[in-house]
Design a protein around this motif. Structure first.
Motif, short mmCIF file in Angstrom:
data_model
loop_
_atom_site.label_atom_id
_atom_site.label_comp_id
_atom_site.label_asym_id
_atom_site.label_seq_id
_atom_site.Cartn_x
_atom_site.Cartn_y
_atom_site.Cartn_z
N VAL A 90 32.67 43.81 47.30
CA VAL A 90 33.12 43.12 46.49
C VAL A 90 32.82 41.78 46.11
O VAL A 90 33.22 41.12 47.41
CB VAL A 90 34.82 43.16 46.86
CG1 VAL A 90 36.10 42.73 45.87
CG2 VAL A 90 35.15 45.15 47.08
N PRO A 91 32.40 41.15 45.32
CA PRO A 91 32.11 40.01 44.94
C PRO A 91 33.77 39.01 44.86
O PRO A 91 35.20 39.59 44.81
CB PRO A 91 31.88 39.79 43.14
CG PRO A 91 32.44 40.67 42.66
CD PRO A 91 32.57 41.84 44.30
N ALA A 92 32.97 37.82 45.38
CA ALA A 92 34.81 36.40 45.90
C ALA A 92 35.55 36.63 44.67
O ALA A 92 36.46 36.34 44.13
CB ALA A 92 34.00 35.59 46.63
N ARG A 110 41.63 51.02 44.70
CA ARG A 110 41.64 51.65 46.04
C ARG A 110 40.25 50.64 46.36
O ARG A 110 40.88 50.31 47.56
CB ARG A 110 41.68 52.74 46.11
CG ARG A 110 41.15 53.37 47.63
CD ARG A 110 41.47 54.44 47.43
NE ARG A 110 41.12 55.26 49.04
CZ ARG A 110 42.22 55.49 50.22
NH1 ARG A 110 43.29 54.73 49.77
NH2 ARG A 110 41.68 55.44 51.47
N ILE A 111 39.47 50.57 46.57
CA ILE A 111 37.91 49.53 47.09
C ILE A 111 38.54 48.09 47.03
O ILE A 111 38.14 47.56 48.52
CB ILE A 111 37.30 49.59 46.03
CG1 ILE A 111 36.97 51.48 45.57
CG2 ILE A 111 35.75 48.82 46.13
CD1 ILE A 111 35.24 51.64 45.13
N ARG A 112 38.49 47.48 45.94
CA ARG A 112 39.41 46.21 46.27
C ARG A 112 40.36 46.30 47.87
O ARG A 112 40.63 45.81 48.43
CB ARG A 112 40.18 45.64 45.58
CG ARG A 112 39.06 44.97 44.36
CD ARG A 112 39.59 44.44 43.12
NE ARG A 112 37.99 44.17 42.26
CZ ARG A 112 38.85 43.83 40.48
NH1 ARG A 112 40.19 43.50 40.52
NH2 ARG A 112 37.86 42.91 40.31
N GLY A 113 41.28 46.78 47.95
CA GLY A 113 42.35 46.90 48.42
C GLY A 113 41.84 47.35 50.40
O GLY A 113 42.42 46.50 50.90
N GLY A 117 36.85 41.15 54.31
CA GLY A 117 36.03 40.79 54.12
C GLY A 117 35.07 40.87 52.93
O GLY A 117 34.07 40.60 52.77
N GLY A 118 35.83 41.74 52.21
CA GLY A 118 34.73 41.79 51.10
C GLY A 118 33.97 43.34 51.14
O GLY A 118 33.54 43.55 49.83
#
Length: 571
Positions: A90-92, A110-113, A117-118
């Protein structure tokens, strides 16, 4: 015999009509249009729904994930030769997600959660709780179907005309069955004679079957769009090795890989991706700040597992006493059985004592929790769960053995939580449990209340109509009692019913809403007041609040009560 034949023939005719309706409304997949590489405006999830004969499968979520990667909301990387090693990065600086469809936002959330550390492994996106998995996928399906209906690409399989035909047929069948029951009762001498109640029961059952949701079916516009996407499928399948592309190849194939998963043209990528239930024996853990897999074993063979110390002591005493009695009275025959039982009982007592003395604390991440043991709930009652498996990763090894935790001690425990538990290693039992940190999945996949599917009334949630509000409405003390078809509120002084609240789904709910909303007065809260009745609708459920008896004197305050309830529902 004539009565029985009439009933059987009536049910057979109605069943035949029902079967013909199912055949006539079966979704029709059109012939494929000419092969083309042109992608349309529809999302991969919507394409999966149309190409899958208006039925949603796991391809909808998987193709959405690949499409989001192609649109740079995150990146898929495969560090080795094995596609199962793919990781999501996941990008900063998160791209603007305001234009995403609801189900696309659901997958992205769901992916971001879950990212630590990304980063999150692609195979760590599976669920560890069956109820959460069903709820999450149900919400995704509902969002896709709503979009398809809004675009005119889908419609209810049993429309108003079909349901009306089946209900009228059910009414005719009910009349015939009722007449047959009355005729049958006239020839009986006892007092227990069936009457028109049998016809009403038959009508109710057949109407419930006719009104239940049967899924979706095609429309002319939907068939046209599906044919075009079948042409895209043929074009993708015409490329050698396209079905062998891993998820990380989305960086090269862009959105074509996501649409390939939607139309069933990507065997390997679809096999790697999974957004449903995971494997309870090989679970991802992020305890310690890095992702790693833990193998979990679930003990079940020995009876000591999960049992309290008192149970172990009693069992040891029983075995030891039985061995002593055998030695005392049957030693002349053979002392061996008694000696074995006596020694085994002493062993159980010693191990139970050591188990009690060796209680220790561990802290780790909850990997998996599911029911282990249940006890009989009595006659005509379901079993009552009392012990759960609880797999915990404390970071000390890549293997662990699940513990047994009493359900009463773990009501607040959730997969992904960080917990501190006091355990007894020999019996594998959790003595105390404290949640010290909530897992990310609590925010990612909240369990939404599921409306009942059957067209029967169920008790309303107490939080929407608390007894305090009802008491304020009537200006007197009330008591709330659940009943099979809802909840009723009675005066505390004389026990008379003042208000009855019902939640009705299916055809019965739609009928209650139409009758009362068409005759009643609408209010800003989205509810209607029809004399002594207040109704509002949420999803497929209609909530009916009905003043009865002495409660009708508070008719003027019914809009206020409904406003309080609908406000709670909205917030």
């Amino acid at each position: 015999m004539i009565d029985l034949v009439a009933v059987a023939a009536t049910l057979a005719v109605w069943s035949g009509i029902y079967a013909m309706c199912r055949v006539a409304t079966r979704p029709a997949l059109p012939p494929a249009a000419p092969a083309t590489m042109d992608l349309g405006p529809e999302s991969p999830a919507l394409v999966s729904f149309l190409v899958g004969r208006w039925s949603l499968t796991e391809d909808a979520a998987e193709s959405t994930l690949l499409d989001l990667a192609a649109r740079k909301f995150f990146e898929l990387r495969q560090p080795g030769l094995d596609p199962m090693q793919t990781t999501v990065h996941v990008p900063a600086v998160a791209p603007d997600a305001s234009g995403l469809r609801p189900y696309e936002s659901q997958v992205l959330s769901r992916i971001r959660g879950l990212a630590v550390g990304g980063v999150v492994p692609i195979t760590a996106l599976t669920f560890r709780n069956e109820a959460e998995s069903k709820s999450w996928n149900s919400r995704l399906r509902t969002a896709v179907v709503d979009e398809a209906r809004a675009a005119g690409l889908s419609r209810r399989r049993f429309g108003k005309g079909v349901v009306t035909l089946l209900v009228f047929s059910a009414a005719a069948a009910g009349v015939i069955i009722g007449l047959a029951a009355v005729h049958y009762g006239l020839g009986r001498a006892d007092d227990d004679k069936p009457g028109f109640g049998a016809g009403l029961l038959a009508f109710g059952i057949l109407s419930a079957v006719a009104g239940r949701a049967m899924g979706e079916r095609d429309t002319p516009a939907g068939r046209e769009v599906a044919a075009r996407w079948l042409g895209v499928r043929d074009w993708l399948r015409g490329h050698d090795q396209f079905d062998e592309l891993p998820p990380a190849s989305v960086a090269i194939w862009d959105r074509y890989l996501g649409y390939g998963a939607a139309v069933g043209a990507t065997r390997l990528a679809s096999a790697v991706l999974d957004l449903e239930m995971g494997d309870k024996r090989l679970v991802w853990s992020s305890f310690g700040g890095t992702w790693h897999r833990v193998r979990v074993r679930y003990p079940s063979f020995w009876p000591r597992y999960g049992r309290p110390t008192s149970s172990q002591v009693i069992r040891g005493l029983i075995v030891a006493v039985a061995g002593g009695l055998l030695l005392r009275f049957l030693s002349s025959w053979s002392p061996l059985p008694g000696l074995v039982l006596l020694l085994f009982g002493v062993y159980l007592l010693i191990r139970a004592g050591l188990d009690l003395a060796m209680t220790r604390e561990i802290t780790g991440e909850v990997l998996w929790r599911e029911n282990w043991k249940s006890r009989s709930g009595g006659e005509d009652e379901p079993p009552v769960p009392w012990l759960d498996y609880l797999a915990i990763d404390d970071g000390s090894a890549d293997r662990t053995v699940a513990w047994g935790v009493p359900i009463a001690s773990a009501t607040s425990c959730h997969d992904g939580d960080t917990v501190t538990v006091a355990v007894r290693p020999w019996s594998r039992r959790v003595v105390t449990l404290t949640v010290v940190g909530q897992g990310r999945t609590r925010d990612v996949t909240p369990v939404a209340p599921v409306a009942p599917a059957a067209s029967v009334a169920v008790p309303e949630r107490p939080s929407l109509f608390p007894a305090s509000d009802v008491a304020q409405m009537f200006g007197r003390e009330v008591t709330a009692s659940p009943i099979p078809w809802g909840t009723h509120y009675c005066a505390a002084d004389n026990g008379k019913t003042l208000l009855m609240v019902q939640s009705v789904s299916g055809m019965g709910g739609r009928l209650a809403w139409r009758l009362n909303s068409s005759r009643g007065v609408g209010h800003p809260g989205g509810f209607f007041i029809n004399g002594d009745i207040g109704v509002y609708r949420t999803g497929d459920t209609t909530v009916v609040a009905n003043l009865t008896g002495d409660g009708r004197v508070a008719r003027a305050a019914l809009p206020w009560l409904m406003e309080q309830a609908t406000h709670r529902l909205r917030t």
